[in-house]
Scaffold this motif. Structure first.
Motif, PDB file in Angstrom:
ATOM      1  N   LEU A 188       5.948  10.610   1.546  1.00  0.00           N
ATOM      2  CA  LEU A 188       5.374   9.406   0.952  1.00  0.00           C
ATOM      3  C   LEU A 188       5.801   8.195   1.775  1.00  0.00           C
ATOM      4  N   ALA A 189       4.950   7.188   1.851  1.00  0.00           N
ATOM      5  CA  ALA A 189       5.325   5.940   2.520  1.00  0.00           C
ATOM      6  C   ALA A 189       4.636   4.775   1.827  1.00  0.00           C
ATOM      7  N   HIS A 190       5.380   3.690   1.696  1.00  0.00           N
ATOM      8  CA  HIS A 190       4.791   2.441   1.228  1.00  0.00           C
ATOM      9  C   HIS A 190       5.449   1.308   1.996  1.00  0.00           C
ATOM     10  N   ASN A 191       4.845   0.145   1.949  1.00  0.00           N
ATOM     11  CA  ASN A 191       5.383  -0.987   2.694  1.00  0.00           C
ATOM     12  C   ASN A 191       5.989  -2.016   1.753  1.00  0.00           C
ATOM     13  N   HIS A 192       6.887  -2.806   2.292  1.00  0.00           N
ATOM     14  CA  HIS A 192       7.472  -3.955   1.592  1.00  0.00           C
ATOM     15  C   HIS A 192       7.071  -5.217   2.341  1.00  0.00           C
ATOM     16  N   PRO A 193       6.086  -5.959   1.839  1.00  0.00           N
ATOM     17  CA  PRO A 193       5.651  -7.184   2.513  1.00  0.00           C
ATOM     18  C   PRO A 193       6.777  -8.202   2.699  1.00  0.00           C
ATOM     19  N   SER A 194       7.793  -8.146   1.852  1.00  0.00           N
ATOM     20  CA  SER A 194       8.911  -9.089   1.950  1.00  0.00           C
ATOM     21  C   SER A 194       9.736  -8.883   3.210  1.00  0.00           C
ATOM     22  N   GLY A 195       9.616  -7.705   3.822  1.00  0.00           N
ATOM     23  CA  GLY A 195      10.438  -7.387   4.989  1.00  0.00           C
ATOM     24  C   GLY A 195      11.769  -6.757   4.609  1.00  0.00           C
ATOM     25  N   ASN A 196      12.068  -6.671   3.322  1.00  0.00           N
ATOM     26  CA  ASN A 196      13.315  -6.092   2.830  1.00  0.00           C
ATOM     27  C   ASN A 196      13.173  -4.571   2.797  1.00  0.00           C
ATOM     28  N   LEU A 197      14.041  -3.872   3.499  1.00  0.00           N
ATOM     29  CA  LEU A 197      13.960  -2.416   3.555  1.00  0.00           C
ATOM     30  C   LEU A 197      14.728  -1.720   2.436  1.00  0.00           C
ATOM     31  N   ASN A 198      15.458  -2.466   1.629  1.00  0.00           N
ATOM     32  CA  ASN A 198      16.223  -1.838   0.551  1.00  0.00           C
ATOM     33  C   ASN A 198      15.272  -1.297  -0.518  1.00  0.00           C
ATOM     34  N   PRO A 199      15.480  -0.031  -0.938  1.00  0.00           N
ATOM     35  CA  PRO A 199      14.623   0.513  -1.990  1.00  0.00           C
ATOM     36  C   PRO A 199      14.906  -0.152  -3.331  1.00  0.00           C
ATOM     37  N   SER A 200      13.851  -0.444  -4.062  1.00  0.00           N
ATOM     38  CA  SER A 200      13.998  -1.028  -5.401  1.00  0.00           C
ATOM     39  C   SER A 200      14.334   0.088  -6.388  1.00  0.00           C
ATOM     40  N   THR A 201      14.703  -0.311  -7.587  1.00  0.00           N
ATOM     41  CA  THR A 201      14.950   0.658  -8.653  1.00  0.00           C
ATOM     42  C   THR A 201      13.695   1.487  -8.896  1.00  0.00           C
ATOM     43  N   SER A 250       0.857  -1.178   0.000  1.00  0.00           N
ATOM     44  CA  SER A 250       0.000   0.000   0.000  1.00  0.00           C
ATOM     45  C   SER A 250       0.895   1.230   0.000  1.00  0.00           C
ATOM     46  N   CYS A 251       0.328   2.336  -0.421  1.00  0.00           N
ATOM     47  CA  CYS A 251       1.075   3.590  -0.447  1.00  0.00           C
ATOM     48  C   CYS A 251       0.189   4.705   0.092  1.00  0.00           C
ATOM     49  N   LYS A 306       7.648  20.918  -0.972  1.00  0.00           N
ATOM     50  CA  LYS A 306       8.816  20.128  -0.575  1.00  0.00           C
ATOM     51  C   LYS A 306       8.462  18.650  -0.437  1.00  0.00           C
ATOM     52  N   LEU A 307       9.295  17.797  -1.006  1.00  0.00           N
ATOM     53  CA  LEU A 307       9.211  16.363  -0.725  1.00  0.00           C
ATOM     54  C   LEU A 307      10.186  16.124   0.421  1.00  0.00           C
ATOM     55  N   LEU A 308       9.654  15.937   1.619  1.00  0.00           N
ATOM     56  CA  LEU A 308      10.506  15.809   2.800  1.00  0.00           C
ATOM     57  C   LEU A 308      11.088  14.417   2.967  1.00  0.00           C
ATOM     58  N   ASP A 309      10.334  13.386   2.569  1.00  0.00           N
ATOM     59  CA  ASP A 309      10.814  12.026   2.793  1.00  0.00           C
ATOM     60  C   ASP A 309       9.971  11.031   2.015  1.00  0.00           C
ATOM     61  N   HIS A 310      10.515   9.846   1.883  1.00  0.00           N
ATOM     62  CA  HIS A 310       9.806   8.676   1.367  1.00  0.00           C
ATOM     63  C   HIS A 310      10.238   7.545   2.287  1.00  0.00           C
ATOM     64  N   CYS A 311       9.302   6.920   2.932  1.00  0.00           N
ATOM     65  CA  CYS A 311       9.622   5.872   3.901  1.00  0.00           C
ATOM     66  C   CYS A 311       9.129   4.519   3.401  1.00  0.00           C
ATOM     67  N   ILE A 312       9.931   3.504   3.634  1.00  0.00           N
ATOM     68  CA  ILE A 312       9.531   2.125   3.376  1.00  0.00           C
ATOM     69  C   ILE A 312       9.298   1.479   4.736  1.00  0.00           C
ATOM     70  N   LEU A 313       8.125   0.901   4.915  1.00  0.00           N
ATOM     71  CA  LEU A 313       7.771   0.281   6.188  1.00  0.00           C
ATOM     72  C   LEU A 313       7.702  -1.233   6.061  1.00  0.00           C
ATOM     73  N   THR A 314       8.051  -1.905   7.132  1.00  0.00           N
ATOM     74  CA  THR A 314       7.743  -3.317   7.317  1.00  0.00           C
ATOM     75  C   THR A 314       6.970  -3.398   8.625  1.00  0.00           C
ATOM     76  N   SER A 315       6.555  -4.576   8.995  1.00  0.00           N
ATOM     77  CA  SER A 315       5.796  -4.693  10.243  1.00  0.00           C
ATOM     78  C   SER A 315       6.634  -4.353  11.469  1.00  0.00           C
ATOM     79  N   THR A 316       7.956  -4.404  11.352  1.00  0.00           N
ATOM     80  CA  THR A 316       8.801  -4.184  12.523  1.00  0.00           C
ATOM     81  C   THR A 316       9.774  -3.012  12.407  1.00  0.00           C
ATOM     82  N   ASP A 317       9.985  -2.478  11.204  1.00  0.00           N
ATOM     83  CA  ASP A 317      11.029  -1.473  11.023  1.00  0.00           C
ATOM     84  C   ASP A 317      10.650  -0.528   9.884  1.00  0.00           C
ATOM     85  N   TYR A 318      11.513   0.434   9.609  1.00  0.00           N
ATOM     86  CA  TYR A 318      11.303   1.324   8.469  1.00  0.00           C
ATOM     87  C   TYR A 318      12.634   1.868   7.977  1.00  0.00           C
TER      88      TYR A 318
END
Length: 161
Positions: free
Chosen positions: A108-121, A61-62, A140-152
Motif C-alpha cells: 500500500l502507498a499513500h502520500n502526505h501533502p504536508s511533507g511530513n513522513l511520520n505515520p499518523s494514528t 491519494s492511495c 502477505k502485506l509486504l509494506d505500506h509506504c508514505i510518499l512526499t514529492s522528495t522522499d518516502y
C-alpha cells in the motif's frame, strides 16, 4: 435449508423484484509486467509512476500494488483520492482487487501533502486492519509506504509492520 420462508403473494407490479442481479468482475493483464519488487525502493519507483506529480504536495491519494508469489507485479489500483489531509482507504476494496487478480502479496502507498513522513494514528490503524484482513485471506502485506514529492517512508523498513 436456510429456514422457513413465508411465501408472499404475487403482486402485479411493473418492477419485477424476483430478478437477481448478476455480478461481473474483471481483471486484465494487458501489460503483463515482469517487474520484480525486491525492496521498498523498487515499490516506490512503481508508485511514483502513478501518483500525479502536480498533486502529490496538494491532495492525498492511495494506491495498492499487487504481486504474485515471485514478487512480480500483477497490477496497481488507485484506491482513493481525496482532500488535503486525508483520504478514504477501504480495506474491502483493496482485498477485493487482490482476490480478483490472484495476488499473493500487497503493498500500500499513500502520500502526505504536508511533507511530513511520520505515520499518523490513522495510518497505523489502517495498516493494522489491512494486515489482519490480508492474513485472514493468506495474502502477505509486504509494506505500506508514505510518499512526499522528495522522499518516502517504508513501514516495513522502519519497524511499523
Amino acid at each position: 435449508m436456510y429456514g422457513k420462508f413465508k411465501s408472499l403473494p404475487y403482486k402485479s407490479d411493473p418492477m419485477n423484484f424476483n430478478i437477481v442481479n448478476e455480478i461481473k468482475l474483471s481483471y486484465s493483464r494487458k501489460g503483463n509486467s515482469e517487474r520484480l519488487i525486491s525492496d521498498s525502493h523498487d515499490a516506490v519507483d512503481v508508485f511514483r509512476q502513478y501518483f500525479d506529480v502536480e498533486e502529490i504536495d496538494y491532495r492525498e491519494s492511495c494506491f495498492a500494488l499487487y504481486l504474485n508469489q515471485a514478487n512480480k507485479v500483477l497490477g496497481i489500483k488507485k484506491i482513493s483520492e481525496s482532500g488535503i489531509s486525508s483520504t478514504i482507504v477501504d480495506i474491502r476494496i483493496i482485498m477485493q482487487a487482490a482476490l480478483l487478480c490472484n495476488a499473493s502479496a500487497v503493498i500500500l502507498a499513500h502520500n502526505h501533502p504536508s511533507g511530513n513522513l511520520n505515520p499518523s494514528t490513522q495510518d497505523l490503524k489502517i495498516t493494522e486492519d489491512l494486515k489482519c484482513a490480508s492474513e485472514f485471506l493468506n495474502i502477505k502485506l509486504l509494506d505500506h509506504c508514505i510518499l512526499t514529492s522528495t522522499d518516502y517512508l517504508s513501514f516495513a523498513d522502519n519497524g511499523y509492520l
